[in-house]
Write a protein that holds these residues in place. Structure first.
Motif, PDB file in Angstrom:
ATOM      1  N   UNK A  23       0.806  -1.215   0.000  1.00 59.88           N
ATOM      2  CA  UNK A  23       0.000   0.000   0.000  1.00 59.88           C
ATOM      3  C   UNK A  23       0.837   1.262   0.000  1.00 59.88           C
ATOM      4  N   UNK A  24       1.954   1.262   0.742  1.00 57.60           N
ATOM      5  CA  UNK A  24       2.729   2.489   0.821  1.00 57.60           C
ATOM      6  C   UNK A  24       3.450   2.796  -0.473  1.00 57.60           C
ATOM      7  N   UNK A  25       3.467   1.830  -1.397  1.00 57.44           N
ATOM      8  CA  UNK A  25       4.169   2.057  -2.649  1.00 57.44           C
ATOM      9  C   UNK A  25       3.257   2.572  -3.744  1.00 57.44           C
ATOM     10  N   UNK A  26       1.976   2.822  -3.422  1.00 60.19           N
ATOM     11  CA  UNK A  26       1.015   3.245  -4.432  1.00 60.19           C
ATOM     12  C   UNK A  26       1.408   4.600  -4.984  1.00 60.19           C
ATOM     13  N   UNK A  27       1.631   4.669  -6.281  1.00 60.76           N
ATOM     14  CA  UNK A  27       2.121   5.883  -6.907  1.00 60.76           C
ATOM     15  C   UNK A  27       1.001   6.527  -7.714  1.00 60.76           C
ATOM     16  N   UNK A  28       0.715   7.771  -7.430  1.00 64.91           N
ATOM     17  CA  UNK A  28      -0.321   8.501  -8.141  1.00 64.91           C
ATOM     18  C   UNK A  28       0.294   9.350  -9.247  1.00 64.91           C
ATOM     19  N   UNK A  29      -0.488   9.704 -10.231  1.00 62.38           N
ATOM     20  CA  UNK A  29       0.026  10.505 -11.322  1.00 62.38           C
ATOM     21  C   UNK A  29      -0.718  11.814 -11.484  1.00 62.38           C
ATOM     22  N   UNK A  30      -0.017  12.769 -12.088  1.00 61.14           N
ATOM     23  CA  UNK A  30      -0.571  14.104 -12.224  1.00 61.14           C
ATOM     24  C   UNK A  30      -1.179  14.323 -13.592  1.00 61.14           C
ATOM     25  N   UNK A  31      -2.098  15.267 -13.699  1.00 59.03           N
ATOM     26  CA  UNK A  31      -2.809  15.516 -14.940  1.00 59.03           C
ATOM     27  C   UNK A  31      -2.102  16.526 -15.819  1.00 59.03           C
ATOM     28  N   UNK A  32      -2.380  16.456 -17.117  1.00 58.93           N
ATOM     29  CA  UNK A  32      -1.737  17.383 -18.045  1.00 58.93           C
ATOM     30  C   UNK A  32      -2.455  18.728 -18.084  1.00 58.93           C
ATOM     31  N   UNK A  33      -3.631  18.804 -17.504  1.00 55.17           N
ATOM     32  CA  UNK A  33      -4.386  20.056 -17.524  1.00 55.17           C
ATOM     33  C   UNK A  33      -4.414  20.662 -16.141  1.00 55.17           C
ATOM     34  N   UNK A  34      -3.241  20.892 -15.583  1.00 54.65           N
ATOM     35  CA  UNK A  34      -3.138  21.365 -14.210  1.00 54.65           C
ATOM     36  C   UNK A  34      -2.919  22.862 -14.179  1.00 54.65           C
ATOM     37  N   UNK A  35      -3.509  23.529 -13.185  1.00 51.52           N
ATOM     38  CA  UNK A  35      -3.380  24.975 -13.079  1.00 51.52           C
ATOM     39  C   UNK A  35      -2.168  25.356 -12.251  1.00 51.52           C
ATOM     40  N   UNK A  36      -1.667  26.537 -12.507  1.00 44.87           N
ATOM     41  CA  UNK A  36      -0.513  27.051 -11.782  1.00 44.87           C
ATOM     42  C   UNK A  36      -0.906  27.322 -10.338  1.00 44.87           C
ATOM     43  N   UNK A  37      -0.018  26.883  -9.425  1.00 39.52           N
ATOM     44  CA  UNK A  37      -0.293  27.050  -8.003  1.00 39.52           C
ATOM     45  C   UNK A  37       0.800  27.877  -7.363  1.00 39.52           C
ATOM     46  N   UNK A  38       0.491  28.543  -6.251  1.00 34.85           N
ATOM     47  CA  UNK A  38       1.496  29.300  -5.518  1.00 34.85           C
ATOM     48  C   UNK A  38       1.821  28.578  -4.227  1.00 34.85           C
ATOM     49  N   UNK A  39       3.065  28.702  -3.772  1.00 34.87           N
ATOM     50  CA  UNK A  39       3.505  28.016  -2.564  1.00 34.87           C
ATOM     51  C   UNK A  39       3.629  28.998  -1.415  1.00 34.87           C
ATOM     52  N   UNK A  40       3.314  28.499  -0.211  1.00 35.22           N
ATOM     53  CA  UNK A  40       3.448  29.345   0.967  1.00 35.22           C
ATOM     54  C   UNK A  40       4.906  29.661   1.247  1.00 35.22           C
ATOM     55  N   UNK A  41       5.819  28.838   0.642  1.00 37.86           N
ATOM     56  CA  UNK A  41       7.242  29.075   0.845  1.00 37.86           C
ATOM     57  C   UNK A  41       7.835  29.858  -0.328  1.00 37.86           C
ATOM     58  N   UNK A  43       7.452  29.133  -3.603  1.00 43.72           N
ATOM     59  CA  UNK A  43       7.631  28.359  -4.814  1.00 43.72           C
ATOM     60  C   UNK A  43       6.340  28.360  -5.614  1.00 43.72           C
ATOM     61  N   UNK A  44       6.453  28.568  -6.896  1.00 40.09           N
ATOM     62  CA  UNK A  44       5.288  28.488  -7.761  1.00 40.09           C
ATOM     63  C   UNK A  44       5.721  27.939  -9.104  1.00 40.09           C
ATOM     64  N   UNK A  45       4.971  26.992  -9.637  1.00 41.58           N
ATOM     65  CA  UNK A  45       5.358  26.416 -10.926  1.00 41.58           C
ATOM     66  C   UNK A  45       4.156  25.826 -11.621  1.00 41.58           C
ATOM     67  N   UNK A  46       4.042  26.068 -12.910  1.00 35.40           N
ATOM     68  CA  UNK A  46       3.037  25.392 -13.710  1.00 35.40           C
ATOM     69  C   UNK A  46       3.528  23.969 -13.957  1.00 35.40           C
ATOM     70  N   UNK A  47       2.618  23.040 -14.224  1.00 36.24           N
ATOM     71  CA  UNK A  47       3.027  21.646 -14.397  1.00 36.24           C
ATOM     72  C   UNK A  47       3.934  21.400 -15.595  1.00 36.24           C
ATOM     73  N   UNK A  48       4.035  22.368 -16.517  1.00 36.38           N
ATOM     74  CA  UNK A  48       4.957  22.209 -17.638  1.00 36.38           C
ATOM     75  C   UNK A  48       6.197  23.086 -17.489  1.00 36.38           C
TER      76      UNK A  48
END
Length: 378
Positions: A23-41, A43-48
């Motif tokens: 169970x701890x090895x379950x790997x999730x994947x990210x979508x290609x239509x992801x929005x840009x997010x801002x980090x509290x630290x 850091x901010x990056x679009x998925x591409x």
């Protein structure tokens, strides 16, 4: 004096030979239509976004007769998202293969790779398609990593002619010549000697590439592995021996079959590197180190959770909803490949006699009585 080889031993993968992944090895994947997010630290990056940033590797490397690489690795938002995409497709593919095997659409052997995806994906991140790979019979995801498709894997598993080995190889014999993937091999440990041969060809032809010979902990006690390591060290071949240690050789725990389960030390004179094979970034960094070592000094050997998912969320590159969206996309991709594979045709009867001998030798294949069935090989 012979230059040192490193053995790169991949371990820490807790999945057994069964289809169920830890169970701890379950790997999730990210979508290609992801929005840009801002980090509290900050850091901010679009998925591409390919802007590099540095990530610490939490589990230390362990070196044998070598200084291990640093515990920091450079990555980017795009690379992490791509890692997740590929790993989740691999996971869904293996889950589907498990169901098809139980439903008897897949006959014979079926060795699954779920839970070990970080080894394959991290490895490819440090390689090029000029590098060669040969592995054992747990090879479905390795074929994908080398540029193959889910449909090619599923069709091969079900014995369809649209499979990567024309439906004649099955689970243990995926193959992709264009991707320098020399297949899954059913004889335990035998591929390690072939991997040394691939490296010999690369050195003979003066190619700036390496060969990776993958094997499991169950094959680590095979004599041909030690013979392959010896000749590789003697001739300074650019080969990396990769032990994917999932702690079970079929149903036998490593502690019941190996006096010393520290496989990265097994070659004695061959340097080794133990890597957390469940961390795709650690594998990437380790294989990059191993490739450079193999090209300049000779061979090397290595010891595979949810690391990429946590990084993507912690850096606020993606959201949980984005990840769920990509999971659905991956499932749909695999489901479509399964349906196409089911509808595919089986190999023609004459295909049984192809790819057996070199063409033009005028060899005859005989049936059991040597009279009723006599077929000239193409």
């Amino acid at each position: 004096m012979a230059r040192w080889r490193q053995r790169l031993l991949s371990s820490a993968c807790s999945s057994s030979s069964s289809s169920a992944a830890a169970p701890q090895a379950l790997l999730r994947l990210a979508s290609s239509a992801l929005s840009r997010q801002s980090s509290s630290r900050g850091f901010a990056a679009a998925p591409d976004d390919t802007t590099p940033f540095v990530v610490d590797i939490p589990v230390p490397y362990a070196g044998h007769r070598c200084d291990p690489p640093e515990q920091r690795v450079e990555t980017s938002a795009k690379e992490l998202v791509d890692f997740f995409k590929v790993m989740y497709v691999m996971r869904r593919m293996e889950i589907a293969a498990d169901s098809l095997y139980k439903a008897k659409f897949i006959r014979g052997f079926c060795h699954l790779y779920d839970g070990q995806e970080a080894v394959c994906v991290g490895m490819e991140a440090a390689l090029t398609k000029e590098d060669a790979i040969i592995t054992a019979y747990r090879d479905h995801c390795t074929h994908i990593g080398r540029g193959g498709t889910v449909l090619e894997v599923m069709a091969e598993l079900m014995g369809r002619k649209s499979g990567c080995s024309l439906g004649k190889g099955g689970s243990m014999h995926m193959y992709n010549k264009e991707g320098n993937f020399y297949g899954g091999n059913g004889i335990v440990g035998a591929q390690t000697a072939l991997g040394a041969g691939l490296a010999f060809a690369q050195k003979y032809n003066k190619q700036n590439a390496v060969s990776l010979a993958l094997y499991g902990d169950g094959a680590a006690n095979q004599g041909q592995l030690f013979e392959a390591m010896n000749i590789s060290a003697l001739w300074d071949l650019p080969v990396i021996f990769v032990c994917e240690n999932n702690h079970y050789g079929m149903g036998t725990a490593e502690w019941r079959s190996a006096k010393s389960p520290e496989y990265y030390k097994r070659g004695d004179y061959v340097p080794g590197l133990k890597i957390d094979g469940m961390d795709v970034l650690a594998v990437k960094q380790g294989v990059r180190f191993a490739k450079e070592h193999a090209l300049t000094k000779g061979p090397i050997e290595r010891d595979p959770i949810e690391r990429v998912r946590k990084l993507l969320l912690a850096k606020e590159i993606v959201t949980v909803a984005d990840l769920k969206n990509l999971e659905k996309q991956a499932k749909a991709e695999v489901d479509e490949a399964v349906n196409q594979a089911k509808e595919g045709g089986q190999p023609e009867t004459h295909e049984l006699f192809t790819h057996v001998h070199v063409k033009g030798l005028k060899q005859l294949a005989y049936g059991p009585d040597r009279k009723e069935v006599i077929v000239p090989l193409p």
